[in-house]
Motif scaffolding. Structure first.
Motif, PDB file in Angstrom:
ATOM      1  N   ALA A  45     -11.559  -2.136  -1.157  1.00 31.59           N
ATOM      2  CA  ALA A  45     -12.315  -3.022  -0.644  1.00 31.59           C
ATOM      3  C   ALA A  45     -11.700  -3.099   0.708  1.00 31.59           C
ATOM      4  N   CYS A  46     -10.857  -2.606   1.488  1.00 34.54           N
ATOM      5  CA  CYS A  46     -10.495  -3.115   2.376  1.00 34.54           C
ATOM      6  C   CYS A  46     -11.443  -1.856   3.349  1.00 34.54           C
ATOM      7  N   SER A  47     -11.758  -1.083   2.788  1.00 30.57           N
ATOM      8  CA  SER A  47     -12.466   0.059   4.003  1.00 30.57           C
ATOM      9  C   SER A  47     -13.819   0.226   3.774  1.00 30.57           C
ATOM     10  N   GLY A  48     -14.161  -1.164   2.511  1.00 29.86           N
ATOM     11  CA  GLY A  48     -15.609  -1.134   2.862  1.00 29.86           C
ATOM     12  C   GLY A  48     -15.531  -2.828   3.646  1.00 29.86           C
ATOM     13  N   GLY A  49     -14.499  -2.984   4.176  1.00 33.70           N
ATOM     14  CA  GLY A  49     -15.021  -5.226   4.797  1.00 33.70           C
ATOM     15  C   GLY A  49     -14.659  -5.985   3.630  1.00 33.70           C
ATOM     16  N   ASP A  50     -14.721  -6.048   2.259  1.00 38.53           N
ATOM     17  CA  ASP A  50     -14.868  -6.800   1.360  1.00 38.53           C
ATOM     18  C   ASP A  50     -13.768  -7.356   0.580  1.00 38.53           C
ATOM     19  N   THR A  51     -13.744  -8.796   1.766  1.00 39.09           N
ATOM     20  CA  THR A  51     -11.991  -9.354   2.044  1.00 39.09           C
ATOM     21  C   THR A  51     -12.381 -10.365   0.592  1.00 39.09           C
ATOM     22  N   ASP A  52     -13.337 -10.195   0.010  1.00 38.07           N
ATOM     23  CA  ASP A  52     -12.919 -11.274  -1.351  1.00 38.07           C
ATOM     24  C   ASP A  52     -12.144 -10.404  -2.239  1.00 38.07           C
ATOM     25  N   ASP A  53     -12.427  -9.388  -2.287  1.00 44.06           N
ATOM     26  CA  ASP A  53     -11.128  -8.874  -3.966  1.00 44.06           C
ATOM     27  C   ASP A  53     -10.830  -8.310  -3.215  1.00 44.06           C
ATOM     28  N   ALA A  54     -10.081  -7.938  -1.806  1.00 42.17           N
ATOM     29  CA  ALA A  54      -8.353  -7.729  -0.915  1.00 42.17           C
ATOM     30  C   ALA A  54      -8.322  -9.186  -1.624  1.00 42.17           C
ATOM     31  N   LYS A  55      -8.263 -10.050  -1.293  1.00 39.44           N
ATOM     32  CA  LYS A  55      -8.162 -11.516  -1.844  1.00 39.44           C
ATOM     33  C   LYS A  55      -7.670 -11.589  -2.963  1.00 39.44           C
ATOM     34  N   LYS A  56      -7.690 -11.171  -4.147  1.00 38.10           N
ATOM     35  CA  LYS A  56      -8.017 -11.120  -4.941  1.00 38.10           C
ATOM     36  C   LYS A  56      -6.823 -10.787  -6.192  1.00 38.10           C
ATOM     37  N   LEU A  57      -7.335  -9.070  -5.306  1.00 39.76           N
ATOM     38  CA  LEU A  57      -6.119  -8.020  -5.964  1.00 39.76           C
ATOM     39  C   LEU A  57      -4.936  -8.291  -5.276  1.00 39.76           C
ATOM     40  N   MET A  58      -5.098  -8.433  -3.830  1.00 36.08           N
ATOM     41  CA  MET A  58      -3.305  -9.630  -3.452  1.00 36.08           C
ATOM     42  C   MET A  58      -3.012 -10.214  -4.057  1.00 36.08           C
ATOM     43  N   GLY A  59      -3.750 -11.306  -5.039  1.00 36.77           N
ATOM     44  CA  GLY A  59      -2.966 -12.501  -5.483  1.00 36.77           C
ATOM     45  C   GLY A  59      -2.692 -11.879  -7.040  1.00 36.77           C
ATOM     46  N   ARG A  60      -3.328  -9.689  -6.872  1.00 38.80           N
ATOM     47  CA  ARG A  60      -2.400  -9.447  -8.348  1.00 38.80           C
ATOM     48  C   ARG A  60      -1.628  -8.546  -8.027  1.00 38.80           C
ATOM     49  N   GLY A  61      -1.068  -8.738  -7.109  1.00 38.61           N
ATOM     50  CA  GLY A  61       0.075  -8.034  -6.956  1.00 38.61           C
ATOM     51  C   GLY A  61      -0.108  -6.742  -5.537  1.00 38.61           C
TER      52      GLY A  61
END
Length: 104
Positions: A45-61
């Motif tokens: 997600a981060c490599s692809g610049g997908d901040t929405d997915d990155a935020k979701k994944l951070m929310g999941r730990g």
């Protein structure tokens, strides 16, 4: 920019029909589904610049400061890739700016 799920789907498409996929295995008999762990999805997600997915994944730990075998973080990789938007995103979300890699 491709989102993490799209990138994973493309990897799976390349795998289908490959020599590895065609090899008989115990896993195939069980009809298991390939699943990427959250750390790998977060990196994608981060490599692809997908901040929405990155935020979701951070929310999941997912750990924003997770490192690879060379102790490179996602922030290191964003800097290497010259991805200023991702660098800003990671710093705003408290990525460790002082994390040394294996070379210090």
């Amino acid at each position: 920019m491709a989102d993490a799920k799209q990138e994973q789907n493309e990897q799976l498409k390349r795998w289908l029909g490959s020599k590895t996929e065609l090899e008989p295995s115990v896993l195939k008999k069980k009809k298991t589904k390939v699943k990427f762990d959250d750390g790998a999805v977060f990196l994608t997600a981060c490599s692809g610049g997908d901040t929405d997915d990155a935020k979701k994944l951070m929310g999941r730990g997912s750990d924003i400061n997770n490192t690879n075998v060379d102790r490179l973080t996602i922030l290191h990789q964003a800097c290497i890739d010259d991805n200023l938007d991702m660098v800003n995103f990671l710093v705003e979300h408290f990525a460790n700016i002082n994390q040394p890699d294996n070379e210090g």
